[in-house]
Design an enzyme around this catalytic site. Structure first.
Site, PDB file in Angstrom:
ATOM      1  N   HIS A  56       0.849  -1.213   0.000  1.00  0.00           N
ATOM      2  CA  HIS A  56       0.000   0.000   0.000  1.00  0.00           C
ATOM      3  C   HIS A  56       0.875   1.249   0.000  1.00  0.00           C
ATOM      4  O   HIS A  56       1.483   1.600   1.013  1.00  0.00           O
ATOM      5  CB  HIS A  56      -0.902  -0.001   1.240  1.00  0.00           C
ATOM      6  CG  HIS A  56      -1.940   1.079   1.208  1.00  0.00           C
ATOM      7  ND1 HIS A  56      -3.294   0.818   1.240  1.00  0.00           N
ATOM      8  CD2 HIS A  56      -1.838   2.427   1.147  1.00  0.00           C
ATOM      9  CE1 HIS A  56      -3.973   1.952   1.193  1.00  0.00           C
ATOM     10  NE2 HIS A  56      -3.098   2.953   1.145  1.00  0.00           N
ATOM     11  N   HIS A  58       1.254   5.320  -2.189  1.00  0.00           N
ATOM     12  CA  HIS A  58       0.692   6.281  -3.161  1.00  0.00           C
ATOM     13  C   HIS A  58       1.861   6.868  -3.944  1.00  0.00           C
ATOM     14  O   HIS A  58       2.393   7.921  -3.591  1.00  0.00           O
ATOM     15  CB  HIS A  58      -0.085   7.382  -2.437  1.00  0.00           C
ATOM     16  CG  HIS A  58      -1.286   6.879  -1.704  1.00  0.00           C
ATOM     17  ND1 HIS A  58      -2.573   7.034  -2.188  1.00  0.00           N
ATOM     18  CD2 HIS A  58      -1.400   6.205  -0.525  1.00  0.00           C
ATOM     19  CE1 HIS A  58      -3.429   6.472  -1.332  1.00  0.00           C
ATOM     20  NE2 HIS A  58      -2.745   5.964  -0.322  1.00  0.00           N
ATOM     21  N   GLN A 151      -9.687   9.168  -4.892  1.00  0.00           N
ATOM     22  CA  GLN A 151      -9.313   9.871  -3.651  1.00  0.00           C
ATOM     23  C   GLN A 151     -10.424  10.779  -3.113  1.00  0.00           C
ATOM     24  O   GLN A 151     -10.614  10.907  -1.911  1.00  0.00           O
ATOM     25  CB  GLN A 151      -8.037  10.692  -3.890  1.00  0.00           C
ATOM     26  CG  GLN A 151      -7.560  11.544  -2.730  1.00  0.00           C
ATOM     27  CD  GLN A 151      -7.061  10.742  -1.543  1.00  0.00           C
ATOM     28  OE1 GLN A 151      -5.946  10.281  -1.537  1.00  0.00           O
ATOM     29  NE2 GLN A 151      -7.901  10.579  -0.521  1.00  0.00           N
ATOM     30  N   HIS A 209      -9.680   1.809   0.632  1.00  0.00           N
ATOM     31  CA  HIS A 209      -9.382   2.600   1.825  1.00  0.00           C
ATOM     32  C   HIS A 209     -10.681   2.563   2.640  1.00  0.00           C
ATOM     33  O   HIS A 209     -11.669   3.193   2.239  1.00  0.00           O
ATOM     34  CB  HIS A 209      -9.067   4.045   1.452  1.00  0.00           C
ATOM     35  CG  HIS A 209      -7.697   4.264   0.904  1.00  0.00           C
ATOM     36  ND1 HIS A 209      -7.238   3.660  -0.226  1.00  0.00           N
ATOM     37  CD2 HIS A 209      -6.686   5.061   1.360  1.00  0.00           C
ATOM     38  CE1 HIS A 209      -5.990   4.062  -0.456  1.00  0.00           C
ATOM     39  NE2 HIS A 209      -5.632   4.915   0.494  1.00  0.00           N
ATOM     40  N   GLU A 212     -10.967   4.814   7.286  1.00  0.00           N
ATOM     41  CA  GLU A 212      -9.710   5.440   7.726  1.00  0.00           C
ATOM     42  C   GLU A 212     -10.066   6.714   8.486  1.00  0.00           C
ATOM     43  O   GLU A 212      -9.909   7.838   8.000  1.00  0.00           O
ATOM     44  CB  GLU A 212      -8.799   5.755   6.527  1.00  0.00           C
ATOM     45  CG  GLU A 212      -7.409   6.202   6.966  1.00  0.00           C
ATOM     46  CD  GLU A 212      -6.510   6.618   5.800  1.00  0.00           C
ATOM     47  OE1 GLU A 212      -7.009   6.744   4.665  1.00  0.00           O
ATOM     48  OE2 GLU A 212      -5.314   6.849   6.046  1.00  0.00           O
ATOM     49  N   ASP A 308       2.459   3.301   2.945  1.00  0.00           N
ATOM     50  CA  ASP A 308       1.437   4.281   2.584  1.00  0.00           C
ATOM     51  C   ASP A 308       1.997   5.510   1.873  1.00  0.00           C
ATOM     52  O   ASP A 308       1.556   5.860   0.795  1.00  0.00           O
ATOM     53  CB  ASP A 308       0.641   4.717   3.827  1.00  0.00           C
ATOM     54  CG  ASP A 308      -0.761   5.202   3.496  1.00  0.00           C
ATOM     55  OD1 ASP A 308      -1.116   5.225   2.313  1.00  0.00           O
ATOM     56  OD2 ASP A 308      -1.512   5.544   4.419  1.00  0.00           O
TER      57      ASP A 308
HETATM   58  O1  LIG Z   1      -3.611   7.404   4.122  1.00  0.00           O
HETATM   59  C1  LIG Z   1      -3.971   7.948   3.075  1.00  0.00           C
HETATM   60  C2  LIG Z   1      -3.054   8.501   2.159  1.00  0.00           C
HETATM   61  C3  LIG Z   1      -3.538   9.063   1.030  1.00  0.00           C
HETATM   62  N1  LIG Z   1      -4.872   9.121   0.810  1.00  0.00           N
HETATM   63  C4  LIG Z   1      -5.756   8.610   1.703  1.00  0.00           C
HETATM   64  O2  LIG Z   1      -6.977   8.665   1.515  1.00  0.00           O
HETATM   65  N2  LIG Z   1      -5.275   8.025   2.797  1.00  0.00           N
END
Ligand SMILES: O=c1cc[nH]c(=O)[nH]1
Length: 415
Positions: A56, A58, A151, A209, A212, A308
């Site tokens: 995981h 980005h 996102q 995701h 979170e 991450d």
């Molecule tokens: O932890 C993260 C990092 C980037 N974008 C997200 O939504 N969560």
């Protein structure tokens, strides 16, 4: 290639490994430590293990912290806002340069497989196209799985659903989502159902995701797990983060675990990122905001650790080292017993490989592709404690990276 004096995980013996045509042709136990001949590579009693897997990250956002502004509150939501300001500045060259630098860091730390989330809430889908192209170009050096990641939402962002489908049609390997960011509970639930249908339609993996947030009322994980169960696709589904589970009532969590186990889904926790982004609305006591890794693992579910972010709007540290993430994760989750240390590398190797559906080719065994790393130290415990260097990284029989261990040049101070 022939390697001698290698330690393998879960064994105290020395091993000789022969590699022919990119595969392990022979792996055998040695009678003891052996002298090395010119054609052989001496592992020196160090640990030879399967490559690290980053499940995981980005990559599209890596190395952008502070551009154009820093995340002052340290919250997830401000991170998303700052990234929203950076998106109009993206160009193909900018993405490529940052991704390549980040991959260099990862490879230097023993990673050979990466799952990257790439933002699809950008009408140009520039990040997505660039990452898919890089994935194909770099195939012989690293495996990249691209997640189409909305996102800013599937149903809360203009044309979010259409963009997500276009990203899948453009070549994404995995379908993502972010139900806790959708405007309402109903939109969040709908987004999970939409993304599951999309993955089924195009025969893709799923990585969401999910929850979170510290909000104990954020319960999209049960929706995802139920969808996975009813469609019988649990092993192809991953719930990332699930930090709200930290805050769930134990009675609810107990009920939830029954469904999670039956669903057979995978979990990714990003402990350094979560302990930084979560707990931001608490005074004291402050929650750690990391999902229940210890309990999920003890219940027999598949959990792994990911980094991450590397220097991005959500997290402005990070260096590509999954051993660092593992160290933090075991501390934060209070998994500090002898048994935890003995099998620690599972969380950044075998478990992540299962999450990514890497299949039978992953691992150290005769007949498998000769892809491995050599780590300073004789077992999981030593490697973790010493935060070992990667001495060698070999991919399908070809050396990707070789490192001379760092040496102190002055004589010992005390011995
Ligand atoms: O932890 C993260 C990092 C980037 N974008 C997200 O939504 N969560």
């Amino acid at each position: 290639m022939e390697i001698i004096n290698a330690r393998l995980r879960h064994s105290t013996e020395y091993h000789r490994l022969v590699i022919r045509e990119g595969r392990f042709s022979r792996i055998e136990v040695q009678p003891g430590l052996l002298p090395v001949s010119d054609e052989q590579l001496d592992a020196g009693g160090n640990l030879l293990c399967a490559p690290f897997v980053e499940p995981h990250i980005h990559l599209d956002a890596a190395l952008t912290a502070g551009e154009p502004d820093w995340n002052h509150s340290g919250t997830l939501f401000e991170g998303i806002e700052r990234w929203g300001q950076r998106k109009p500045m993206l160009s193909e060259t900018d993405i490529r340069q940052r991704v390549l630098k980040t991959l260099e860091l990862l490879v230097g730390r023993g990673v050979q497989h990466v799952r990257t989330h790439v933002d699809t809430t950008d009408p140009s889908l520039l990040g997505l196209h660039t990452l898919c192209a890089l994935r194909d170009e770099l195939r012989d050096r690293i495996d990249i799985q691209v997640v189409a990641f909305p996102q800013e939402g599937i149903h809360s962002f203009p044309d979010g659903e259409k963009l997500l489908e276009s990203a899948v049609e453009a070549g994404a390997d995995v379908v993502g989502g972010i139900p806790h960011f959708e405007y309402t509970r109903e939109l969040g639930e709908a987004s999970v159902k939409t993304l599951v249908q999309l993955a089924l339609k195009y025969d893709k993996l799923i990585d969401v995701h999910c929850d979170e947030i510290d909000d104990p009322a954020s319960r999209f994980l049960e929706v995802l797990a139920a969808e996975a169960l009813f469609n019988d696709i649990g092993d192809r589904v991953t719930a990332s983060h699930t930090t709200a589970m930290h805050s769930y009532d134990n009675a609810y969590c107990s009920r939830l675990f029954r469904l999670l186990k039956r669903s057979n889904i995978n979990f990714v926790s990003c402990p350094t990122e979560s302990i930084h982004l979560q707990g931001r609305f608490d005074t004291y006591p402050k929650r750690r905001g990391v999902t229940r890794v210890k309990e999920l693992n003890a219940a027999g579910m598949n959990v792994c650790f990911g980094e991450d972010s590397i220097f991005d709007p959500w997290y402005s540290l990070g260096n590509g080292s999954l051993l660092r993430t593992l160290d933090f994760g075991l501390h934060i989750c209070q998994m500090m017993g002898y048994e935890d240390f003995r099998t620690a590398l599972d969380f950044i190797t075998d478990n992540s490989a299962r999450t990514l559906n890497l299949g039978e080719d992953y691992g150290i065994a005769e007949g498998k592709p000769a892809s491995f790393i050599l780590l300073q130290g004789e077992n999981d415990y030593a490697v973790l404690r010493q935060q070992s260097e990667v001495l060698l990284s070999v991919r399908q029989g070809k050396i990707l990276l070789q490192r001379q261990p760092a040496q102190i040049l002055t004589p010992p101070v005390f011995v």
